[in-house]
Design a protein around this motif. Structure first.
Motif, short mmCIF file in Angstrom:
data_model
loop_
_atom_site.label_atom_id
_atom_site.label_comp_id
_atom_site.label_asym_id
_atom_site.label_seq_id
_atom_site.Cartn_x
_atom_site.Cartn_y
_atom_site.Cartn_z
N ALA A 5 -34.41 85.13 16.70
CA ALA A 5 -34.89 84.67 18.00
C ALA A 5 -36.25 85.27 18.33
CB ALA A 5 -33.87 85.01 19.09
N GLY A 8 -38.83 83.48 16.16
CA GLY A 8 -39.02 82.12 16.67
C GLY A 8 -39.81 82.08 17.96
N ARG A 12 -43.52 80.33 18.33
CA ARG A 12 -43.74 79.30 19.35
C ARG A 12 -44.85 79.72 20.32
NH1 ARG A 12 -38.69 77.08 21.94
NH2 ARG A 12 -38.93 75.65 20.21
N SER A 37 -39.10 73.77 13.50
CA SER A 37 -38.35 73.66 14.75
C SER A 37 -37.15 74.60 14.75
CB SER A 37 -37.90 72.21 14.97
OG SER A 37 -37.11 72.10 16.12
N GLU A 40 -38.41 78.18 15.22
CA GLU A 40 -38.79 78.43 16.61
C GLU A 40 -37.57 78.55 17.53
OE1 GLU A 40 -41.71 75.71 18.11
OE2 GLU A 40 -43.29 76.56 16.85
N ASN A 41 -36.51 77.87 17.18
CA ASN A 41 -35.29 77.93 17.99
C ASN A 41 -34.35 79.05 17.56
OD1 ASN A 41 -35.70 75.76 19.87
ND2 ASN A 41 -35.56 74.40 18.11
N LYS A 43 -32.72 79.34 14.82
CA LYS A 43 -31.55 78.80 14.12
C LYS A 43 -31.66 78.86 12.61
CE LYS A 43 -29.82 77.32 18.02
NZ LYS A 43 -28.85 78.13 18.70
#
Length: 69
Positions: A5, A8, A12, A37, A40-41, A43
């Motif tokens: 996190a 990410g 971002r 993506s 950045e999330n 995940k």
């Protein structure tokens, strides 16, 4: 906040600060936009090589991507 996190959120924030859309940063770092993506999330697991490519594309040291802010 866990490590993925943190990375990410930093990717971002730096991308947005530079006015880059996700697809442009993905192209510069030679990764798929869907993978970016996920990074950045928070995940997707990120390899050191991808971390290096993202840092180079963002023109920052790798440490800027991993330090909690």
């Amino acid at each position: 906040m866990d490590f993925l996190a943190v990375v990410g959120a930093n990717v971002r924030a730096l991308r947005e600060a530079r006015g880059l859309p996700q697809d442009e940063l993905a192209h510069l770092a030679d990764i798929h936009v869907t993978y970016l993506s996920g990074v950045e999330n928070g995940k997707r697991n990120i390899s050191i090589r991808v971390l290096e490519r993202l840092a180079a594309a963002l023109r920052v040291p790798e440490t800027d991507l991993v330090i909690r802010r």
